[in-house]
Design a protein around this motif. Sequence first.
Motif, PDB file in Angstrom:
ATOM      1  N   PRO A 192       0.720  -1.095   0.036  1.00 37.68           N
ATOM      2  CA  PRO A 192      -0.012  -0.051   0.117  1.00 37.68           C
ATOM      3  C   PRO A 192       0.882   1.307  -0.003  1.00 37.68           C
ATOM      4  O   PRO A 192       0.261   2.414  -0.545  1.00 37.68           O
ATOM      5  CB  PRO A 192      -0.717  -0.106   1.284  1.00 37.68           C
ATOM      6  CG  PRO A 192      -0.949  -1.475   1.645  1.00 37.68           C
ATOM      7  CD  PRO A 192       0.352  -1.932   1.116  1.00 37.68           C
ATOM      8  N   GLU A 193       1.949   1.361   0.424  1.00 35.57           N
ATOM      9  CA  GLU A 193       2.814   2.167   0.725  1.00 35.57           C
ATOM     10  C   GLU A 193       4.233   1.839   0.348  1.00 35.57           C
ATOM     11  O   GLU A 193       4.683   0.627   0.213  1.00 35.57           O
ATOM     12  CB  GLU A 193       2.833   3.000   2.258  1.00 35.57           C
ATOM     13  CG  GLU A 193       1.435   3.776   2.481  1.00 35.57           C
ATOM     14  CD  GLU A 193       1.440   4.408   3.694  1.00 35.57           C
ATOM     15  OE1 GLU A 193       2.496   5.327   3.870  1.00 35.57           O
ATOM     16  OE2 GLU A 193       1.052   4.026   4.758  1.00 35.57           O
ATOM     17  N   HIS A 194       5.211   2.848   0.260  1.00 43.89           N
ATOM     18  CA  HIS A 194       6.394   2.609   0.211  1.00 43.89           C
ATOM     19  C   HIS A 194       7.005   1.739   1.362  1.00 43.89           C
ATOM     20  O   HIS A 194       7.272   2.690   2.407  1.00 43.89           O
ATOM     21  CB  HIS A 194       7.587   3.721  -0.184  1.00 43.89           C
ATOM     22  CG  HIS A 194       7.186   4.273  -1.611  1.00 43.89           C
ATOM     23  ND1 HIS A 194       6.061   5.254  -1.980  1.00 43.89           N
ATOM     24  CD2 HIS A 194       7.781   3.773  -3.062  1.00 43.89           C
ATOM     25  CE1 HIS A 194       6.292   5.550  -3.229  1.00 43.89           C
ATOM     26  NE2 HIS A 194       6.959   4.516  -3.898  1.00 43.89           N
ATOM     27  N   GLU A 195       7.757   0.835   1.383  1.00 45.73           N
ATOM     28  CA  GLU A 195       8.109  -0.154   2.453  1.00 45.73           C
ATOM     29  C   GLU A 195       9.614   0.032   2.445  1.00 45.73           C
ATOM     30  O   GLU A 195      10.095  -0.436   1.319  1.00 45.73           O
ATOM     31  CB  GLU A 195       7.679  -1.451   2.512  1.00 45.73           C
ATOM     32  CG  GLU A 195       7.928  -2.092   3.763  1.00 45.73           C
ATOM     33  CD  GLU A 195       8.234  -3.664   3.584  1.00 45.73           C
ATOM     34  OE1 GLU A 195       8.196  -4.236   4.456  1.00 45.73           O
ATOM     35  OE2 GLU A 195       8.504  -4.251   2.598  1.00 45.73           O
ATOM     36  N   LEU A 196      10.271   0.316   3.637  1.00 45.74           N
ATOM     37  CA  LEU A 196      11.691   0.101   3.959  1.00 45.74           C
ATOM     38  C   LEU A 196      11.628  -1.265   4.633  1.00 45.74           C
ATOM     39  O   LEU A 196      11.073  -1.461   5.579  1.00 45.74           O
ATOM     40  CB  LEU A 196      12.183   1.068   4.896  1.00 45.74           C
ATOM     41  CG  LEU A 196      13.603   0.990   5.382  1.00 45.74           C
ATOM     42  CD1 LEU A 196      14.450   0.844   4.248  1.00 45.74           C
ATOM     43  CD2 LEU A 196      13.760   2.075   6.422  1.00 45.74           C
TER      44      LEU A 196
END
Length: 165
Positions: free
Chosen positions: A88-92
């Motif tokens: 859903p979002e940019h994951e680190l």
Amino acid sequence: MSNAPVLETERLHLCPMTMEHWPDYFDFMTSDRSAGMGGPFDAKMSWALFCHDTAQWSLMGHGALMITDKQSGMCFGQVGINHGPLFPEHELGWLVYPQAEGKGLAFEAARRMATWARDERQLPSLVSYVDQDNIRSRKLAERLGGVLDPRAARPEPEDLVYRHY
């Protein structure tokens, strides 16, 4: 051809994935150590994930880099920015091979990758999706400054989401 950068820290090179990295990656993904990522995986899924991590550079402008020692060239695991239809979002995110645990290498690599994501890609926020039973990754997310965000969307309902501002 990948547009993946080579990033450096005091002790590490963060470099694009190559076939030389496949055997250790495969060993990790087919082991119980990958349980926090939904594993262990079979050979086909391990290969699909390896290709996914590599392909994101061409498709998304970010992806995974392998964590290697500057002096010996030994590979310690992986760090990356994941996004796309599965996130859903940019994951680190990160994974660390057994010989690298407890040395601060994942922290060093993840901090460098987060800096790259903010400075080069101008990503305003990153999250880390962490299995609630993965105490080491939870502590690392917190050490990186991540704050639990219980309202954030997540790929797996039971994952914890740490937001990095």
